[in-house]
Design a protein around this motif. Structure first.
Motif, PDB file in Angstrom:
ATOM      1  N   LEU A 100      14.121 -13.898  10.126  1.00  0.00           N
ATOM      2  CA  LEU A 100      14.794 -14.144   9.036  1.00  0.00           C
ATOM      3  C   LEU A 100      15.385 -12.397   8.034  1.00  0.00           C
ATOM      4  CD1 LEU A 100      12.287 -15.911   7.045  1.00  0.00           C
ATOM      5  CD2 LEU A 100      14.638 -16.888   8.361  1.00  0.00           C
ATOM      6  N   GLY A 101      15.874 -10.985   9.089  1.00  0.00           N
ATOM      7  CA  GLY A 101      15.941 -10.155   9.173  1.00  0.00           C
ATOM      8  C   GLY A 101      17.241 -10.307   8.024  1.00  0.00           C
ATOM      9  N   PHE A 102      17.556 -11.381   8.044  1.00  0.00           N
ATOM     10  CA  PHE A 102      19.132 -11.041   7.680  1.00  0.00           C
ATOM     11  C   PHE A 102      19.238 -12.544   6.492  1.00  0.00           C
ATOM     12  CE2 PHE A 102      21.809  -9.984  11.397  1.00  0.00           C
ATOM     13  CZ  PHE A 102      21.061  -8.114  11.144  1.00  0.00           C
ATOM     14  N   GLY A 103      18.464 -12.662   6.010  1.00  0.00           N
ATOM     15  CA  GLY A 103      17.788 -13.612   5.252  1.00  0.00           C
ATOM     16  C   GLY A 103      17.092 -13.139   3.812  1.00  0.00           C
ATOM     17  N   ILE A 104      16.730 -11.923   3.761  1.00  0.00           N
ATOM     18  CA  ILE A 104      15.954 -11.821   2.772  1.00  0.00           C
ATOM     19  C   ILE A 104      16.791 -10.228   2.492  1.00  0.00           C
ATOM     20  CG2 ILE A 104      13.705 -12.766   3.567  1.00  0.00           C
ATOM     21  CD1 ILE A 104      12.420 -10.142   3.876  1.00  0.00           C
ATOM     22  N   ASP A 105      15.997  -9.818   1.507  1.00  0.00           N
ATOM     23  CA  ASP A 105      16.765  -8.140   0.686  1.00  0.00           C
ATOM     24  C   ASP A 105      15.603  -7.307   1.269  1.00  0.00           C
ATOM     25  OD1 ASP A 105      17.399  -6.267  -0.409  1.00  0.00           O
ATOM     26  OD2 ASP A 105      18.579  -7.054  -1.779  1.00  0.00           O
ATOM     27  N   ILE A 106      15.407  -7.228   2.172  1.00  0.00           N
ATOM     28  CA  ILE A 106      14.900  -6.276   2.575  1.00  0.00           C
ATOM     29  C   ILE A 106      14.469  -4.726   1.646  1.00  0.00           C
ATOM     30  CG2 ILE A 106      14.031  -4.487   4.271  1.00  0.00           C
ATOM     31  CD1 ILE A 106      14.811  -6.695   6.307  1.00  0.00           C
ATOM     32  N   CYS A 107      15.827  -4.427   0.737  1.00  0.00           N
ATOM     33  CA  CYS A 107      15.605  -3.250   0.393  1.00  0.00           C
ATOM     34  C   CYS A 107      15.048  -3.817  -1.259  1.00  0.00           C
ATOM     35  CB  CYS A 107      16.961  -2.843  -0.012  1.00  0.00           C
ATOM     36  SG  CYS A 107      17.638  -1.724   1.127  1.00  0.00           S
ATOM     37  N   ASN A 150       0.511  -1.149   0.418  1.00  0.00           N
ATOM     38  CA  ASN A 150      -0.146   0.202  -0.111  1.00  0.00           C
ATOM     39  C   ASN A 150       0.993   1.255   0.195  1.00  0.00           C
ATOM     40  OD1 ASN A 150      -2.152  -2.074   1.636  1.00  0.00           O
ATOM     41  ND2 ASN A 150      -2.796  -1.005   0.063  1.00  0.00           N
ATOM     42  N   ILE A 151       1.935   1.015   0.886  1.00  0.00           N
ATOM     43  CA  ILE A 151       2.807   2.488   0.793  1.00  0.00           C
ATOM     44  C   ILE A 151       3.058   2.618  -0.258  1.00  0.00           C
ATOM     45  CG2 ILE A 151       4.800   3.520   2.021  1.00  0.00           C
ATOM     46  CD1 ILE A 151       4.179   1.443   4.401  1.00  0.00           C
ATOM     47  N   GLY A 152       3.986   1.769  -1.142  1.00  0.00           N
ATOM     48  CA  GLY A 152       4.919   1.900  -2.151  1.00  0.00           C
ATOM     49  C   GLY A 152       3.315   2.175  -3.302  1.00  0.00           C
ATOM     50  N   TYR A 153       2.271   1.624  -4.182  1.00  0.00           N
ATOM     51  CA  TYR A 153       1.569   1.739  -4.555  1.00  0.00           C
ATOM     52  C   TYR A 153       0.847   3.632  -4.369  1.00  0.00           C
ATOM     53  CZ  TYR A 153      -3.020   2.224  -6.866  1.00  0.00           C
ATOM     54  OH  TYR A 153      -4.588   2.225  -7.832  1.00  0.00           O
ATOM     55  N   LEU A 154       0.768   3.869  -3.804  1.00  0.00           N
ATOM     56  CA  LEU A 154       0.186   5.143  -2.697  1.00  0.00           C
ATOM     57  C   LEU A 154       0.866   6.188  -2.726  1.00  0.00           C
ATOM     58  CD1 LEU A 154      -2.395   4.841   0.215  1.00  0.00           C
ATOM     59  CD2 LEU A 154      -3.166   5.118  -2.325  1.00  0.00           C
ATOM     60  N   SER A 155       2.414   5.917  -2.557  1.00  0.00           N
ATOM     61  CA  SER A 155       3.315   6.369  -2.616  1.00  0.00           C
ATOM     62  C   SER A 155       3.795   8.188  -2.507  1.00  0.00           C
ATOM     63  CB  SER A 155       3.537   7.203  -4.592  1.00  0.00           C
ATOM     64  OG  SER A 155       4.641   5.929  -4.988  1.00  0.00           O
ATOM     65  N   PRO A 156       3.119   8.047  -0.603  1.00  0.00           N
ATOM     66  CA  PRO A 156       3.357   9.245  -0.042  1.00  0.00           C
ATOM     67  C   PRO A 156       4.856   9.767  -0.559  1.00  0.00           C
ATOM     68  CG  PRO A 156       3.697   7.648   1.682  1.00  0.00           C
ATOM     69  CD  PRO A 156       2.641   7.732  -0.001  1.00  0.00           C
ATOM     70  N   ALA A 169      11.138  -3.442  -0.569  1.00  0.00           N
ATOM     71  CA  ALA A 169      10.882  -2.211  -0.625  1.00  0.00           C
ATOM     72  C   ALA A 169      11.005  -2.070  -2.511  1.00  0.00           C
ATOM     73  CB  ALA A 169      11.732  -1.472   0.555  1.00  0.00           C
ATOM     74  N   LYS A 170      12.317  -2.079  -3.047  1.00  0.00           N
ATOM     75  CA  LYS A 170      11.670  -1.687  -4.136  1.00  0.00           C
ATOM     76  C   LYS A 170      10.912  -2.227  -5.616  1.00  0.00           C
ATOM     77  CE  LYS A 170      14.552   1.311  -5.984  1.00  0.00           C
ATOM     78  NZ  LYS A 170      15.693   1.128  -6.389  1.00  0.00           N
ATOM     79  N   ALA A 171      10.542  -3.485  -4.937  1.00  0.00           N
ATOM     80  CA  ALA A 171       9.718  -4.040  -6.050  1.00  0.00           C
ATOM     81  C   ALA A 171       7.743  -3.794  -5.424  1.00  0.00           C
ATOM     82  CB  ALA A 171      10.179  -5.686  -5.470  1.00  0.00           C
ATOM     83  N   CYS A 172       7.781  -3.452  -4.119  1.00  0.00           N
ATOM     84  CA  CYS A 172       6.451  -3.156  -4.319  1.00  0.00           C
ATOM     85  C   CYS A 172       6.095  -1.270  -4.458  1.00  0.00           C
ATOM     86  CB  CYS A 172       6.521  -3.483  -2.492  1.00  0.00           C
ATOM     87  SG  CYS A 172       6.480  -4.843  -2.104  1.00  0.00           S
ATOM     88  N   GLY A 173       7.587  -0.647  -4.609  1.00  0.00           N
ATOM     89  CA  GLY A 173       7.245   0.366  -5.433  1.00  0.00           C
ATOM     90  C   GLY A 173       8.062   1.785  -5.265  1.00  0.00           C
ATOM     91  N   TYR A 174       8.778   1.161  -4.036  1.00  0.00           N
ATOM     92  CA  TYR A 174       9.391   2.449  -3.008  1.00  0.00           C
ATOM     93  C   TYR A 174      10.135   3.224  -4.002  1.00  0.00           C
ATOM     94  CZ  TYR A 174       8.047   0.930   1.594  1.00  0.00           C
ATOM     95  OH  TYR A 174       7.461   0.508   3.218  1.00  0.00           O
ATOM     96  N   ILE A 175      10.356   4.253  -3.490  1.00  0.00           N
ATOM     97  CA  ILE A 175      11.035   4.824  -5.018  1.00  0.00           C
ATOM     98  C   ILE A 175      12.613   4.958  -4.719  1.00  0.00           C
ATOM     99  CG2 ILE A 175       9.466   6.872  -5.512  1.00  0.00           C
ATOM    100  CD1 ILE A 175      11.216   8.246  -3.297  1.00  0.00           C
ATOM    101  N   GLU A 176      13.290   4.408  -3.472  1.00  0.00           N
ATOM    102  CA  GLU A 176      14.193   4.301  -3.089  1.00  0.00           C
ATOM    103  C   GLU A 176      14.455   3.714  -2.021  1.00  0.00           C
ATOM    104  OE1 GLU A 176      17.584   3.610  -3.436  1.00  0.00           O
ATOM    105  OE2 GLU A 176      17.818   5.520  -4.575  1.00  0.00           O
ATOM    106  N   ALA A 177      15.520   2.044  -1.985  1.00  0.00           N
ATOM    107  CA  ALA A 177      15.762   1.668  -0.673  1.00  0.00           C
ATOM    108  C   ALA A 177      17.388   1.445  -0.363  1.00  0.00           C
ATOM    109  CB  ALA A 177      15.227   0.461  -1.058  1.00  0.00           C
ATOM    110  N   ILE A 178      18.202   1.774   0.297  1.00  0.00           N
ATOM    111  CA  ILE A 178      19.302   2.180   1.219  1.00  0.00           C
ATOM    112  C   ILE A 178      19.750   0.779   2.284  1.00  0.00           C
ATOM    113  CG2 ILE A 178      21.121   3.458   1.842  1.00  0.00           C
ATOM    114  CD1 ILE A 178      19.245   5.946   1.026  1.00  0.00           C
ATOM    115  N   THR A 179      20.722   0.539   1.929  1.00  0.00           N
ATOM    116  CA  THR A 179      21.144  -0.150   3.818  1.00  0.00           C
ATOM    117  C   THR A 179      22.488   0.505   4.694  1.00  0.00           C
ATOM    118  OG1 THR A 179      20.365  -2.863   2.819  1.00  0.00           O
ATOM    119  CG2 THR A 179      22.099  -2.346   4.202  1.00  0.00           C
ATOM    120  N   ILE A 180      21.926   1.210   5.164  1.00  0.00           N
ATOM    121  CA  ILE A 180      22.984   1.154   6.065  1.00  0.00           C
ATOM    122  C   ILE A 180      23.715   0.329   7.223  1.00  0.00           C
ATOM    123  CG2 ILE A 180      23.936   3.367   7.613  1.00  0.00           C
ATOM    124  CD1 ILE A 180      22.145   5.160   6.346  1.00  0.00           C
TER     125      ILE A 180
END
Length: 375
Positions: A300-307, A272-278, A310-321
């Motif tokens: 499973l936090g380190f077992g998946i690529d969270i970023c 929903n966040i990615g689709y509505l893109s606030p 997020a990008k696949a769901c429509g976030y305009i940017e996703a960054i790991t620090i």
């Protein structure tokens, strides 16, 4: 007091081979023992309790064996639908043993978010027509109950709940703890993040130690708590709360301070966040790879690529620090950031033993927060 090793071995002796669920603070000694003694495929830490019921159902269909699903009583809400429309005897009639930590038991002091759930735990099981047993607090009676419950589960082919009161199990220290060597703890990362916020920024923080650390940090800095909504319960829903606010207050930047376990629990919310893109929503995921608040069992936090998710769901940017040098770039990164953006902060497991709890009530927090939003 009941010995976790005897309890676990009694379950295994009754033919139970699969354990799945979401760890709970009242069950942390039992969950720790299961984690240390069961193979990974036989102890599946699910993203949410409903998924655990599904896993248990699949195990029964494939083996004919009664599985165990463990959860905090707050997790019953996630499990109601599959318990009623999948496992119930009027549908597929699937037996499973529910081990439920009774947070907020009437007459036992607990945090505000557990009080109502504690009051309705037994009535809720009764409403679902799930038989339950409050586990006795001694080995002989507890082990005797297990044999009868598993036999009943098999005979009736339906779920049966074992309700666990506070302090029933003896202490057991988890040996297979999730560990990582990231340089900053969650609290260190939080300090670097909060000093970058603007005066009119909004924060929605997830349940667990993160909200407690945020409250204490505001106290330490002499800052107002009214900018923060501390989601002391409702694990996994902070991002949805943030979305609801961001859509109605486009003039304010809304930061969701999330945890890896909470993010995974209801990961579908980010669609929903990615689709509505606030443009004003910034999603921060503090990822330490563990359910730290309830015993340190791994997520499973380190077992998946969270970023990537997020990008696949429509976030305009996703960054790991993760490094100190990357954390030092936060001020410039957050200065003019546009959303929806997800920032994953990989952090070390290391919380203070003397970490306190908010001194304001949830209603006081809500009222002050709403006043700030509408000022």
């Amino acid at each position: 007091m009941v010995s976790v090793d005897l309890f676990y071995n009694a379950l295994r002796a009754s033919g139970i081979s699969l354990f799945t669920g979401v760890p709970d603070s009242l069950l942390k000694n039992l969950c720790a023992y299961i984690t240390d003694n069961a193979e990974a495929k036989d102890n599946i830490i699910a993203c949410n309790e409903g998924a655990a019921v599904g896993i248990a159902a699949g195990h029964y269909l494939a083996t004919g064996k009664v599985p165990v699903v463990y959860m905090q009583n707050s997790g019953i809400g996630n499990a109601v639908n599959p318990l009623m429309s999948l496992a119930d005897e009027k549908v597929y009639s699937i037996p499973m043993l529910l081990i439920i930590g009774w947070r907020g038991e009437p007459g036992v002091h607990d945090e505000p978010q557990h009080v109502k759930q504690g009051e309705v735990t037994l009535p809720l099981l009764e409403a679902m027509q799930i038989p339950y047993t409050v586990l006795p607090d001694n080995n002989n009676d507890a082990l005797s109950e297990i044999q009868m419950i598993v036999s009943s589960c098999k005979r009736l082919s339906k779920p049966h709940a074992i309700v666990i009161r506070k302090g029933i199990f003896n202490k057991y220290q988890l040996k297979k703890k999730a560990v990582n060597d990231y340089p900053l703890s969650r609290e260190d990362a939080l300090k670097k993040l909060v000093v970058c916020l603007k005066d009119d920024d909004v924060v929605v923080s997830t349940t667990g130690k993160l909200s407690r650390e945020l409250f204490e940090l505001r106290e330490e800095l002499g800052q107002d708590h009214s900018h923060d909504f501390l989601t002391v319960g409702s694990m996994g829903h902070s991002s949805s709360i943030s979305l609801g606010i961001a859509l109605e207050k486009p003039e304010k930047r809304v930061f969701c301070f999330d945890g890896d376990g909470a993010f995974l629990m209801h990961m579908g919310a980010i669609t929903n966040i990615g689709y509505l893109s606030p443009k004003n929503l910034i999603h921060i995921v503090f990822n330490n790879g563990a359910h730290e608040s309830v015993g340190g069992q791994p997520t499973l936090g380190f077992g998946i690529d969270i970023c990537a998710v997020a990008k696949a769901c429509g976030y305009i940017e996703a960054i790991t620090i993760s490094t100190k040098e990357e954390f030092d770039t936060l001020p410039s990164l957050l200065k003019d950031i546009e959303g929806p953006t997800l920032i994953e902060l990989k952090v070390r497991i290391n919380s203070r033993d003397n970490l306190g709890r908010p001194t304001t009530t949830p209603i006081e927090n809500k009222d002050a927060f709403m006043n700030f939003l509408n000022s």
